[in-house]
Design a protein around this motif. Structure first.
Motif, PDB file in Angstrom:
ATOM      1  N   LYS A   2     -34.025  94.727  23.445  1.00 31.09           N
ATOM      2  CA  LYS A   2     -34.238  93.302  23.230  1.00 31.09           C
ATOM      3  C   LYS A   2     -35.458  93.070  22.350  1.00 31.09           C
ATOM      4  O   LYS A   2     -36.299  93.938  22.192  1.00 31.09           O
ATOM      5  CB  LYS A   2     -34.414  92.589  24.566  1.00 31.09           C
ATOM      6  CG  LYS A   2     -33.168  92.626  25.417  1.00 31.09           C
ATOM      7  CD  LYS A   2     -33.287  91.729  26.596  1.00 31.09           C
ATOM      8  CE  LYS A   2     -31.954  91.740  27.336  1.00 31.09           C
ATOM      9  NZ  LYS A   2     -31.775  90.570  28.135  1.00 31.09           N
ATOM     10  N   LYS A   3     -35.499  91.877  21.773  1.00 31.34           N
ATOM     11  CA  LYS A   3     -36.588  91.511  20.878  1.00 31.34           C
ATOM     12  C   LYS A   3     -36.903  90.033  21.092  1.00 31.34           C
ATOM     13  O   LYS A   3     -36.028  89.244  21.417  1.00 31.34           O
ATOM     14  CB  LYS A   3     -36.143  91.755  19.426  1.00 31.34           C
ATOM     15  CG  LYS A   3     -37.215  91.521  18.411  1.00 31.34           C
ATOM     16  CD  LYS A   3     -36.717  91.943  17.035  1.00 31.34           C
ATOM     17  CE  LYS A   3     -37.780  91.585  16.022  1.00 31.34           C
ATOM     18  NZ  LYS A   3     -38.116  92.669  15.162  1.00 31.34           N
ATOM     19  N   LEU A  14     -30.795  92.671  20.308  1.00 33.78           N
ATOM     20  CA  LEU A  14     -30.942  92.927  18.875  1.00 33.78           C
ATOM     21  C   LEU A  14     -29.772  92.416  18.040  1.00 33.78           C
ATOM     22  O   LEU A  14     -29.958  92.058  16.883  1.00 33.78           O
ATOM     23  CB  LEU A  14     -31.124  94.419  18.618  1.00 33.78           C
ATOM     24  CG  LEU A  14     -32.525  94.961  18.829  1.00 33.78           C
ATOM     25  CD1 LEU A  14     -32.549  96.454  18.539  1.00 33.78           C
ATOM     26  CD2 LEU A  14     -33.547  94.248  17.976  1.00 33.78           C
ATOM     27  N   ASN A  15     -28.573  92.365  18.626  1.00 35.73           N
ATOM     28  CA  ASN A  15     -27.426  91.907  17.836  1.00 35.73           C
ATOM     29  C   ASN A  15     -27.509  90.412  17.505  1.00 35.73           C
ATOM     30  O   ASN A  15     -26.711  89.908  16.740  1.00 35.73           O
ATOM     31  CB  ASN A  15     -26.094  92.233  18.513  1.00 35.73           C
ATOM     32  CG  ASN A  15     -25.909  91.515  19.825  1.00 35.73           C
ATOM     33  OD1 ASN A  15     -26.817  90.858  20.329  1.00 35.73           O
ATOM     34  ND2 ASN A  15     -24.724  91.641  20.385  1.00 35.73           N
ATOM     35  N   PHE A  17     -30.202  89.197  16.065  1.00 33.63           N
ATOM     36  CA  PHE A  17     -31.194  89.144  15.001  1.00 33.63           C
ATOM     37  C   PHE A  17     -30.581  89.665  13.717  1.00 33.63           C
ATOM     38  O   PHE A  17     -29.748  90.565  13.740  1.00 33.63           O
ATOM     39  CB  PHE A  17     -32.416  90.005  15.358  1.00 33.63           C
ATOM     40  CG  PHE A  17     -33.280  89.396  16.420  1.00 33.63           C
ATOM     41  CD1 PHE A  17     -34.389  88.640  16.073  1.00 33.63           C
ATOM     42  CD2 PHE A  17     -32.981  89.570  17.757  1.00 33.63           C
ATOM     43  CE1 PHE A  17     -35.179  88.068  17.055  1.00 33.63           C
ATOM     44  CE2 PHE A  17     -33.764  89.002  18.744  1.00 33.63           C
ATOM     45  CZ  PHE A  17     -34.873  88.244  18.393  1.00 33.63           C
ATOM     46  N   ARG A  19     -30.358  91.811  10.500  1.00 31.47           N
ATOM     47  CA  ARG A  19     -30.868  93.140  10.169  1.00 31.47           C
ATOM     48  C   ARG A  19     -31.209  93.222   8.691  1.00 31.47           C
ATOM     49  O   ARG A  19     -30.442  92.803   7.836  1.00 31.47           O
ATOM     50  CB  ARG A  19     -29.836  94.202  10.507  1.00 31.47           C
ATOM     51  CG  ARG A  19     -30.295  95.610  10.216  1.00 31.47           C
ATOM     52  CD  ARG A  19     -29.410  96.628  10.911  1.00 31.47           C
ATOM     53  NE  ARG A  19     -29.656  97.970  10.476  1.00 31.47           N
ATOM     54  CZ  ARG A  19     -30.710  98.704  10.820  1.00 31.47           C
ATOM     55  NH1 ARG A  19     -31.623  98.183  11.605  1.00 31.47           N
ATOM     56  NH2 ARG A  19     -30.849  99.938  10.396  1.00 31.47           N
ATOM     57  N   HIS A  25     -35.120  97.531   9.517  1.00 31.01           N
ATOM     58  CA  HIS A  25     -35.590  96.882  10.737  1.00 31.01           C
ATOM     59  C   HIS A  25     -34.917  95.522  10.885  1.00 31.01           C
ATOM     60  O   HIS A  25     -34.112  95.123  10.067  1.00 31.01           O
ATOM     61  CB  HIS A  25     -37.119  96.727  10.730  1.00 31.01           C
ATOM     62  CG  HIS A  25     -37.639  95.859   9.631  1.00 31.01           C
ATOM     63  ND1 HIS A  25     -37.611  94.493   9.673  1.00 31.01           N
ATOM     64  CD2 HIS A  25     -38.188  96.162   8.429  1.00 31.01           C
ATOM     65  CE1 HIS A  25     -38.136  93.987   8.570  1.00 31.01           C
ATOM     66  NE2 HIS A  25     -38.481  94.987   7.794  1.00 31.01           N
ATOM     67  N   TYR A  26     -35.245  94.813  11.956  1.00 25.89           N
ATOM     68  CA  TYR A  26     -34.688  93.487  12.202  1.00 25.89           C
ATOM     69  C   TYR A  26     -35.725  92.419  11.882  1.00 25.89           C
ATOM     70  O   TYR A  26     -36.921  92.644  12.014  1.00 25.89           O
ATOM     71  CB  TYR A  26     -34.261  93.358  13.667  1.00 25.89           C
ATOM     72  CG  TYR A  26     -33.081  94.232  14.011  1.00 25.89           C
ATOM     73  CD1 TYR A  26     -31.790  93.751  13.897  1.00 25.89           C
ATOM     74  CD2 TYR A  26     -33.254  95.541  14.432  1.00 25.89           C
ATOM     75  CE1 TYR A  26     -30.696  94.552  14.192  1.00 25.89           C
ATOM     76  CE2 TYR A  26     -32.180  96.348  14.737  1.00 25.89           C
ATOM     77  CZ  TYR A  26     -30.898  95.851  14.610  1.00 25.89           C
ATOM     78  OH  TYR A  26     -29.833  96.641  14.907  1.00 25.89           O
ATOM     79  N   CYS A  30     -34.521  85.011  15.386  1.00 27.72           N
ATOM     80  CA  CYS A  30     -33.121  85.178  15.789  1.00 27.72           C
ATOM     81  C   CYS A  30     -32.213  84.462  14.782  1.00 27.72           C
ATOM     82  O   CYS A  30     -32.687  83.663  13.964  1.00 27.72           O
ATOM     83  CB  CYS A  30     -32.906  84.648  17.205  1.00 27.72           C
ATOM     84  SG  CYS A  30     -33.215  82.892  17.428  1.00 27.72           S
TER      85      CYS A  30
END
Length: 64
Positions: A2-3, A14-15, A17, A19, A25-26, A30
């Motif tokens: 998670k971020k 992460l999905n 965000f 990429r 990186h991401y 969001c």
């Protein structure tokens, strides 16, 4: 994994965000915040172009 989004402050997977493939990186924002930010930037640029075109009386920046 998670971020945390820097804009809304929510922790998301992460999905959710965008990429950055080139940098590997991401992004820090969001997808909904990223899209909102991009839309605002587009509208601001559009207003600036209209202002310049109105000021000079012809299509300076390719708007038709």
């Amino acid at each position: 994994m998670k971020k945390k989004c820097k804009t809304c402050g929510e922790t998301k997977p992460l999905n959710e965000f965008k990429r950055n493939v080139t940098m590997g990186h991401y992004h820090n924002h969001c997808l909904p915040c990223f899209q909102k930010r991009q839309s605002e930037k587009y509208q601001e640029k559009k207003r600036e172009k209209k202002k310049m075109n109105d000021m000079f009386g012809f299509f300076v920046f390719g708007e038709k």
